[in-house]
Scaffold this motif. Structure first.
Motif, PDB file in Angstrom:
ATOM      1  N   ALA A 137      12.569  24.390   9.356  1.00 13.67           N
ATOM      2  CA  ALA A 137      13.296  25.616   9.031  1.00 13.67           C
ATOM      3  C   ALA A 137      14.259  25.363   7.875  1.00 13.67           C
ATOM      4  CB  ALA A 137      14.043  26.139  10.250  1.00 13.67           C
ATOM      5  N   ARG A 138      14.918  24.219   7.865  1.00 14.58           N
ATOM      6  CA  ARG A 138      15.846  23.889   6.782  1.00 14.58           C
ATOM      7  C   ARG A 138      15.098  23.716   5.460  1.00 14.58           C
ATOM      8  NH1 ARG A 138      21.151  22.386   6.172  1.00 14.58           N
ATOM      9  NH2 ARG A 138      21.603  20.994   4.453  1.00 14.58           N
ATOM     10  N   ILE A 139      13.972  23.048   5.485  1.00 14.93           N
ATOM     11  CA  ILE A 139      13.174  22.849   4.270  1.00 14.93           C
ATOM     12  C   ILE A 139      12.705  24.190   3.730  1.00 14.93           C
ATOM     13  CG2 ILE A 139      10.995  21.912   3.374  1.00 14.93           C
ATOM     14  CD1 ILE A 139      11.467  19.516   5.328  1.00 14.93           C
TER      15      ILE A 139
ATOM     16  N   VAL B 106      29.342  19.254 -22.303  1.00 16.82           N
ATOM     17  CA  VAL B 106      29.420  18.705 -20.953  1.00 16.82           C
ATOM     18  C   VAL B 106      28.691  19.605 -19.965  1.00 16.82           C
ATOM     19  CG1 VAL B 106      31.547  17.407 -21.301  1.00 16.82           C
ATOM     20  CG2 VAL B 106      31.674  19.747 -20.484  1.00 16.82           C
ATOM     21  N   ILE B 107      28.334  19.017 -18.873  1.00 17.14           N
ATOM     22  CA  ILE B 107      27.602  19.718 -17.826  1.00 17.14           C
ATOM     23  C   ILE B 107      28.475  19.785 -16.581  1.00 17.14           C
ATOM     24  CG2 ILE B 107      25.556  19.637 -16.342  1.00 17.14           C
ATOM     25  CD1 ILE B 107      24.318  18.024 -18.814  1.00 17.14           C
ATOM     26  N   LEU B 108      28.551  20.972 -16.024  1.00 17.73           N
ATOM     27  CA  LEU B 108      29.247  21.173 -14.762  1.00 17.73           C
ATOM     28  C   LEU B 108      28.193  21.081 -13.667  1.00 17.73           C
ATOM     29  CD1 LEU B 108      31.481  24.222 -15.745  1.00 17.73           C
ATOM     30  CD2 LEU B 108      31.950  21.770 -16.021  1.00 17.73           C
ATOM     31  N   LYS B 109      28.333  20.111 -12.805  1.00 14.64           N
ATOM     32  CA  LYS B 109      27.372  19.889 -11.720  1.00 14.64           C
ATOM     33  C   LYS B 109      27.982  20.439 -10.438  1.00 14.64           C
ATOM     34  CE  LYS B 109      24.767  16.293  -9.386  1.00 14.64           C
ATOM     35  NZ  LYS B 109      24.489  14.862  -9.297  1.00 14.64           N
ATOM     36  N   ILE B 110      27.318  21.426  -9.863  1.00 18.96           N
ATOM     37  CA  ILE B 110      27.803  22.067  -8.644  1.00 18.96           C
ATOM     38  C   ILE B 110      27.196  21.357  -7.437  1.00 18.96           C
ATOM     39  CG2 ILE B 110      28.066  24.254  -7.411  1.00 18.96           C
ATOM     40  CD1 ILE B 110      29.182  24.155 -10.387  1.00 18.96           C
ATOM     41  N   ASN B 111      28.052  20.937  -6.535  1.00 18.93           N
ATOM     42  CA  ASN B 111      27.617  20.297  -5.298  1.00 18.93           C
ATOM     43  C   ASN B 111      27.803  21.317  -4.169  1.00 18.93           C
ATOM     44  OD1 ASN B 111      27.325  17.662  -6.610  1.00 18.93           O
ATOM     45  ND2 ASN B 111      29.546  17.798  -6.780  1.00 18.93           N
ATOM     46  N   PRO B 112      26.735  22.037  -3.804  1.00 17.45           N
ATOM     47  CA  PRO B 112      26.866  23.093  -2.793  1.00 17.45           C
ATOM     48  C   PRO B 112      27.266  22.544  -1.429  1.00 17.45           C
ATOM     49  CG  PRO B 112      24.736  23.233  -3.910  1.00 17.45           C
ATOM     50  CD  PRO B 112      25.368  21.937  -4.297  1.00 17.45           C
ATOM     51  N   VAL B 113      28.167  23.262  -0.760  1.00 24.16           N
ATOM     52  CA  VAL B 113      28.495  22.939   0.627  1.00 24.16           C
ATOM     53  C   VAL B 113      28.097  24.098   1.545  1.00 24.16           C
ATOM     54  CG1 VAL B 113      30.329  21.308   0.077  1.00 24.16           C
ATOM     55  CG2 VAL B 113      30.891  23.697   0.395  1.00 24.16           C
ATOM     56  N   ARG B 114      27.985  25.292   0.958  1.00 24.12           N
ATOM     57  CA  ARG B 114      27.574  26.477   1.731  1.00 24.12           C
ATOM     58  C   ARG B 114      26.880  27.448   0.786  1.00 24.12           C
ATOM     59  NH1 ARG B 114      30.386  31.487   2.914  1.00 24.12           N
ATOM     60  NH2 ARG B 114      29.532  32.412   4.786  1.00 24.12           N
ATOM     61  N   ILE B 115      25.738  27.958   1.226  1.00 18.71           N
ATOM     62  CA  ILE B 115      25.008  28.961   0.453  1.00 18.71           C
ATOM     63  C   ILE B 115      24.662  30.106   1.390  1.00 18.71           C
ATOM     64  CG2 ILE B 115      22.964  29.484  -0.928  1.00 18.71           C
ATOM     65  CD1 ILE B 115      22.807  26.472  -1.603  1.00 18.71           C
ATOM     66  N   VAL B 116      25.059  31.300   1.000  1.00 24.21           N
ATOM     67  CA  VAL B 116      24.666  32.509   1.722  1.00 24.21           C
ATOM     68  C   VAL B 116      23.712  33.234   0.788  1.00 24.21           C
ATOM     69  CG1 VAL B 116      25.421  34.685   2.724  1.00 24.21           C
ATOM     70  CG2 VAL B 116      26.859  32.647   2.952  1.00 24.21           C
TER      71      VAL B 116
ATOM     72  N   GLU C 189      22.129  31.672   5.985  1.00 26.09           N
ATOM     73  CA  GLU C 189      23.211  30.771   5.594  1.00 26.09           C
ATOM     74  C   GLU C 189      22.733  29.332   5.662  1.00 26.09           C
ATOM     75  OE1 GLU C 189      27.924  30.273   6.548  1.00 26.09           O
ATOM     76  OE2 GLU C 189      26.601  30.590   8.259  1.00 26.09           O
ATOM     77  N   TRP C 190      22.985  28.601   4.584  1.00 25.69           N
ATOM     78  CA  TRP C 190      22.678  27.182   4.495  1.00 25.69           C
ATOM     79  C   TRP C 190      24.011  26.440   4.399  1.00 25.69           C
ATOM     80  CZ3 TRP C 190      24.071  23.564   0.857  1.00 25.69           C
ATOM     81  CH2 TRP C 190      23.358  22.373   0.819  1.00 25.69           C
ATOM     82  N   ILE C 191      24.184  25.392   5.199  1.00 22.67           N
ATOM     83  CA  ILE C 191      25.410  24.595   5.175  1.00 22.67           C
ATOM     84  C   ILE C 191      25.038  23.140   5.017  1.00 22.67           C
ATOM     85  CG2 ILE C 191      27.465  23.873   6.457  1.00 22.67           C
ATOM     86  CD1 ILE C 191      27.426  26.634   7.803  1.00 22.67           C
ATOM     87  N   GLU C 192      25.689  22.459   4.102  1.00 24.38           N
ATOM     88  CA  GLU C 192      25.433  21.034   3.841  1.00 24.38           C
ATOM     89  C   GLU C 192      25.605  20.215   5.093  1.00 24.38           C
ATOM     90  OE1 GLU C 192      24.427  17.509   2.433  1.00 24.38           O
ATOM     91  OE2 GLU C 192      24.085  19.358   1.350  1.00 24.38           O
TER      92      GLU C 192
END
Length: 139
Positions: free
Chosen positions: A3-5, A116-126, A136-139
């Motif tokens: 389900a997560r994949i 420069v590149i801004l690299k976003i490290n997601p912790v929560r995605i709705v 909702e996805w949570i790291e």
């Protein structure tokens, strides 16, 4: 685990269909937004900027960010909000991978120190899928 994949694959599809996002940083204690071009490699999200911009200073003071995308097209291809932290990187391989000829208006090339590149490290995605379902996805 399956389900997560599947959820991550659906988020990547949404990312792949959107060229712009609203990008929010924190300046002092107040949010500050601007539109930016959105790049991704799977769930890895990147934004391009000039080292001399205010957002770089804002991110050095507070790395917490939010991105919003997909609503500009009436959610036809899905929409999402990403909460996370941002690091500023000048990784050579990544700079070359993301380089576009249209960047020549602002930068001399992928080796330009201001590129420069801004690299976003997601912790929560709705995200809202194409059929309107909210997830909702949570790291």
């Amino acid at each position: 685990m399956e389900a997560r994949i599947l959820m991550e694959q659906n988020i990547v599809k949404i990312l792949d269909h959107h060229e712009y996002c609203a990008f929010a940083t924190v300046e002092g204690n107040k949010p500050k937004q601007r539109y930016m071009m959105l790049y991704n490699r799977g769930l890895s999200v990147y934004l391009i900027t000039d080292r001399k911009t205010h957002k770089v200073a804002e991110l050095q003071a507070n790395p917490h960010v939010s991105l919003l995308f997909g609503y500009e097209n009436g959610c036809a291809k899905g929409s999402a909000e990403i909460e996370g932290t941002c690091t500023i990187t000048d990784e050579r391989e990544l700079r070359e991978y993301l380089w576009k000829p249209e960047f020549k208006d602002k930068f001399t090339g992928p080796e330009d120190p201001d590129y420069v590149i801004l690299k976003i490290n997601p912790v929560r995605i709705v995200y809202v899928s194409e059929n309107g379902e909210k997830h909702e996805w949570i790291e």
